[in-house]
Design an enzyme around this catalytic site. Structure first.
Site, PDB file in Angstrom:
ATOM      1  N   GLU A  82     -31.637  16.590  28.915  1.00  0.00           N
ATOM      2  CA  GLU A  82     -32.705  16.980  29.845  1.00  0.00           C
ATOM      3  C   GLU A  82     -33.896  17.551  29.077  1.00  0.00           C
ATOM      4  O   GLU A  82     -33.749  18.501  28.300  1.00  0.00           O
ATOM      5  CB  GLU A  82     -32.176  18.029  30.832  1.00  0.00           C
ATOM      6  CG  GLU A  82     -33.209  18.420  31.880  1.00  0.00           C
ATOM      7  CD  GLU A  82     -32.670  19.412  32.911  1.00  0.00           C
ATOM      8  OE1 GLU A  82     -31.465  19.390  33.195  1.00  0.00           O
ATOM      9  OE2 GLU A  82     -33.474  20.216  33.398  1.00  0.00           O
ATOM     10  N   LYS A 272     -26.885  26.682  37.293  1.00  0.00           N
ATOM     11  CA  LYS A 272     -27.022  25.372  36.629  1.00  0.00           C
ATOM     12  C   LYS A 272     -27.923  25.510  35.406  1.00  0.00           C
ATOM     13  O   LYS A 272     -27.669  24.961  34.335  1.00  0.00           O
ATOM     14  CB  LYS A 272     -27.584  24.353  37.613  1.00  0.00           C
ATOM     15  CG  LYS A 272     -27.658  22.927  37.089  1.00  0.00           C
ATOM     16  CD  LYS A 272     -28.947  22.597  36.382  1.00  0.00           C
ATOM     17  CE  LYS A 272     -28.971  21.133  35.972  1.00  0.00           C
ATOM     18  NZ  LYS A 272     -30.106  20.787  35.122  1.00  0.00           N
ATOM     19  N   ASP A 288     -14.951  21.773  25.297  1.00  0.00           N
ATOM     20  CA  ASP A 288     -14.751  21.094  26.575  1.00  0.00           C
ATOM     21  C   ASP A 288     -15.688  21.691  27.631  1.00  0.00           C
ATOM     22  O   ASP A 288     -15.395  22.756  28.193  1.00  0.00           O
ATOM     23  CB  ASP A 288     -13.275  21.274  26.968  1.00  0.00           C
ATOM     24  CG  ASP A 288     -12.900  20.594  28.265  1.00  0.00           C
ATOM     25  OD1 ASP A 288     -13.810  20.244  29.043  1.00  0.00           O
ATOM     26  OD2 ASP A 288     -11.693  20.430  28.516  1.00  0.00           O
ATOM     27  N   HIS A 387     -42.478  21.129  32.411  1.00  0.00           N
ATOM     28  CA  HIS A 387     -41.738  19.871  32.515  1.00  0.00           C
ATOM     29  C   HIS A 387     -42.641  18.660  32.333  1.00  0.00           C
ATOM     30  O   HIS A 387     -42.217  17.621  31.881  1.00  0.00           O
ATOM     31  CB  HIS A 387     -41.064  19.763  33.887  1.00  0.00           C
ATOM     32  CG  HIS A 387     -39.743  20.472  33.939  1.00  0.00           C
ATOM     33  ND1 HIS A 387     -38.887  20.379  34.986  1.00  0.00           N
ATOM     34  CD2 HIS A 387     -39.140  21.283  33.048  1.00  0.00           C
ATOM     35  CE1 HIS A 387     -37.817  21.109  34.753  1.00  0.00           C
ATOM     36  NE2 HIS A 387     -37.953  21.660  33.586  1.00  0.00           N
TER      37      HIS A 387
HETATM   38  C1  MEV Z   1     -33.392  22.736  35.656  1.00  0.00           C
HETATM   39  O1  MEV Z   1     -32.492  21.969  34.924  1.00  0.00           O
HETATM   40  C2  MEV Z   1     -32.900  24.158  35.725  1.00  0.00           C
HETATM   41  C3  MEV Z   1     -33.730  25.082  36.604  1.00  0.00           C
HETATM   42  O2  MEV Z   1     -33.835  24.525  37.920  1.00  0.00           O
HETATM   43  C4  MEV Z   1     -32.981  26.385  36.665  1.00  0.00           C
HETATM   44  C5  MEV Z   1     -33.516  27.366  37.684  1.00  0.00           C
HETATM   45  O3  MEV Z   1     -34.129  26.944  38.666  1.00  0.00           O
HETATM   46  O4  MEV Z   1     -33.254  28.572  37.473  1.00  0.00           O
HETATM   47  C6  MEV Z   1     -35.103  25.244  36.076  1.00  0.00           C
END
Ligand code: MEV
Length: 434
Positions: A82, A272, A288, A387
């Protein structure tokens, strides 16, 4: 249905795939073979990691320098596809290196294994059997732990759990282990299966009713836990670029964490982002990541509601900001792929051949750094600005833009929102003019 696919040679497998799914188009065969490693010996190593291997799937291997942890600078390897994750981590590493860096402490490194069995014998009988045989379980574990015990590891405890109020007749041997620098899955499972066999043999001897359902380690290791944190004065959070004082920024940042603490929808994205960092290092070191993710998310739900893995403390009187994470994470720096995968081995060397505990600290601190980077963007400029640059490059590569075209389009979209169709249109226009 195809029979005996696994017995085919690698080339025969590719032919089968290309004939059946790509209309025998040789280009697909070439594509799969293009990703074979030219070093045949190395390729064999990769082939043998898994079954039915027909090619390699490449992921970027990046590094983040200047990651200050417990007073020592690290260069952190990351395997992540990513865009922006490595850049965000680098930024957070640089930010905190000037403010004392990351701090981390392993609280505990206990691993868990279970033998699940069903018996309709009385609870008293099962309890007595367990008490009478507890020593034997330790002896069985010792027989299978010669080298582990030499390193200071082994079975730490085994207890009987009665789950018959949840499922009729369900009991469990719940064993805890120290596995030193190994993740320990094979070691634990071997001992659990030996426990299972002993249970079966013993019950059979007395013609007692019992069925061992399964013997398996648990990936939920809430006591294999590490705490990482950063702290600084509120003044050190002053940053004219986002137009907020240190205190205003800290309060907004805390609110963002608070939202993840009370709302599972946000918590999932929040966590995430943490795992963007954690998984990158876990993969790069041949560990893992599925086990690490499963454990982290289970832990995030331990109160009954899925919540944030990080927390913020602001002390306005003392003018301090502290951001921390508690992460349960079971890792190894020996065994598994850690030495077999040449790049995993290199990653560990790059990290100074860490112990499993040190690697736990590195991963949780990277997770915290990633979360800091994401939240800082979210509560200031927004996430899209960072991004967009990477997104633009991906679109340009997808459109097979030349270096000249890339330069031209990058200039054009310097301060603009990037969309695939706008970039495509810009390239079409540029091509028509040149
Ligand atoms: C993107 O991979 C992860 C984010 O969405 C995490 C977040 O929103 O805290 C930027």
């Amino acid at each position: 249905m195809i029979k005996g696919f696994s017995k085919l040679s690698k080339l025969e497998k590719i032919d089968y795939i290309v004939d059946n799914f790509f209309h025998s188009n040789e280009n697909y065969k070439k594509l799969l073979m293009k990703f074979w490693h030219k070093d045949a010996e190395l390729q064999t190593i990769f082939d043998e990691f898994s079954e039915n291997t027909i090619s390699n799937f490449y992921f970027p291997y990046g590094v983040v320098p200047n990651f200050m942890l417990n007073g020592k600078l690290h260069t952190v390897p990351m395997v992540i596809e990513e865009s922006s994750v490595v850049a965000a981590l680098s930024k957070a590493a640089k930010f905190w290196a000037k403010r004392g860096g990351f701090h981390s402490k392993v609280i505990n490194s206990e691993k868990v294994g279970q033998v699940h069995f069903i018996s309709n014998e009385s609870k008293e009988f099962i309890n007595n059997f367990f008490e009478e045989n507890k020593k034997t379980f330790f002896a069985i574990a010792s027989q299978n732990s010669v080298s582990m015990e030499k390193r200071g590891g082994g079975l730490r405890d085994v207890v009987l759990k009665d789950l018959s109020d949840k499922e009729p007749g369900l009991f469990q041997l719940y064993a805890t282990f120290e596995t030193c620098n190994a993740m320990g899955a094979n070691y634990i499972n071997t001992i659990l299966e030996a426990f299972g066999k002993y249970l079966e043999d013993s019950f059979e001897k007395y013609s007692k009713d019992m069925q061992v359902v399964m013997c398996i380690l648990s990936n939920y290791t809430p006591n294999c836990i590490v705490k990482s944190w950063v702290e600084c004065s509120l003044e050190e959070l002053n940053d004219p670029s986002h137009g907020m004082s240190g205190l205003e920024f800290a309060r907004k940042f805390q609110r963002a964490v608070r939202i993840a603490q009370v709302d599972p929808y946000r918590a999932t994205t929040h966590n995430k982002g943490i795992f963007n960092g954690v998984d990158g290092v876990v993969l790069a070191t041949g560990n893992d990541f599925r086990a690490v993710e499963a454990c982290g998310h289970a832990y995030a739900s331990r109160s009954g509601t899925y919540t944030s893995l990080t927390n913020v403390f602001i002390n306005e009187e003392q003018g301090t900001f502290r951001f921390e994470i508690d992460l349960p994470i079971s890792l190894g720096t020996v065994g598994g792929l850690t030495k077999l995968h040449p790049l995993a081995n290199l990653s560990l060397k790059l990290l100074g051949d860490p112990s499993a505990k040190n690697l736990m600290s590195i991963c949780s601190s990277v997770g915290l750094a990633q979360n800091f980077a994401a939240l800082r963007s979210l509560v200031t400029s927004g996430i899209q600005k960072g991004h967009m640059k990477m997104h633009l490059m991906n679109i340009l590569n997808q459109l097979e833009a030349t270096d000249k075209e890339k330069e031209f389009v990058k200039g054009l979209f310097d301060n603009k929102v990037v969309s695939f169709s706008d970039v495509k249109q810009a390239i079409i226009e540029h091509r028509s003019l040149s």
